[in-house]
Design an enzyme around this catalytic site. Sequence first.
Site, PDB file in Angstrom:
ATOM      1  N   ASP A  46      23.561  19.067  40.940  1.00  0.00           N
ATOM      2  CA  ASP A  46      23.238  20.396  41.595  1.00  0.00           C
ATOM      3  C   ASP A  46      23.487  20.269  43.130  1.00  0.00           C
ATOM      4  OD1 ASP A  46      22.012  22.875  42.092  1.00  0.00           O
ATOM      5  OD2 ASP A  46      19.966  22.235  42.346  1.00  0.00           O
ATOM      6  N   GLN A  77      15.120  18.497  37.423  1.00  0.00           N
ATOM      7  CA  GLN A  77      14.473  20.056  37.652  1.00  0.00           C
ATOM      8  C   GLN A  77      13.538  20.158  38.893  1.00  0.00           C
ATOM      9  OE1 GLN A  77      15.489  22.893  36.104  1.00  0.00           O
ATOM     10  NE2 GLN A  77      14.409  23.794  37.535  1.00  0.00           N
ATOM     11  N   LYS A 132      19.175  26.291  30.460  1.00  0.00           N
ATOM     12  CA  LYS A 132      20.279  25.400  30.809  1.00  0.00           C
ATOM     13  C   LYS A 132      20.898  24.802  29.515  1.00  0.00           C
ATOM     14  CE  LYS A 132      18.876  24.888  35.431  1.00  0.00           C
ATOM     15  NZ  LYS A 132      17.900  24.379  36.432  1.00  0.00           N
TER      16      LYS A 132
END
Length: 279
Positions: free
Chosen positions: A117, A94, A50
């Site tokens: 997200d 994450q 990422k």
Amino acid sequence: MTARILDGAELARRCNDALAVRVSALAVPPSLAVVLVGADPASQIYVRNKARVAEKLGFRHQQITLPADTGELELIAAVDALNADRSVDAILVQLPLPRHLDANRVIDRIDPAKDADGCTPASVGLLHLGRPDLVACTPAGCLRLLEDAGVPLTGRDAVVVGRSNIVGRPVARLLELANCSVDHCHSRTRDLAGHVRRAEIVIAAVGVPELIRGDWLADGAVVIDVGINRGLDGKLKGDVAFAEAVPRVSMITPVPGGVGPMTIAMLMENTFRAASRRR
Ligand code: NDP
């Protein structure tokens, strides 16, 4: 029939190239903050990938790495600090987190305006209401692959195998919003093979290597394989038995090189969207 392989890496490059042009028009580039707790090797790879794409696109990028024994209050304080930091446009925590941490309480804390997200209750609620805004990256990547391949969705029979909050549930909702008839399966489904066999579009998000066999798939089906599983031989495998599927289906994503790169591309698009709105 031999399937067309849907190249997610190539599509992700096209998405990223298009986004780079839009980024260059901004006076201040978008800024993404990624929080990693612990040293899970797979998570470290995902976070590194990422960061690499974010930097290539000219984003500002920061990674906050916390030790595996970080307490929940400490992690929430880190999220709060990023929420309050006016120079940060988007935040990604994450997953998975170490077991002693409650991921829900941490995610609930992310400012929905910075929800890279699409996983906060506000983002999920909007998707549920049919007003998607910042959508979970992996499901958004699945839909973009179908759209780019020109797969018609209206009225088609789709099956989603898996009902996690990060993949299965949002991808089923996105397919329904695209007017598919969605059959949603999980570990308690009876006769999974029968459900899969009836589908024209199959989304596999299970986490069991090669669970879905070639002879479960209808001739000409379109298959999006989200699974990333490390086989005993050390190689990555999807949730679908790829070699068995290829002669039967019309299109299929490979693992690796299918959904994975699209997840990152959609993260960049969400970051850009959050940044554009905050300016
Ligand atoms: P979860 O473990 O959170 O969810 C798995 C789902 O699969 C559950 O709903 C579970 O059902 C269902 N399931 C498990 N076993 C079976 C079975 N034998 N038959 C039918 N359904 C079953 O996984 P995730 O959704 O987080 O991830 C799924 C896969 O996708 C993993 O391989 C993961 O690595 C990969 N992934 C890939 C990403 C990418 O970018 N390509 C991003 C995120 C994930 P139940 O609810 O009943 O327990």
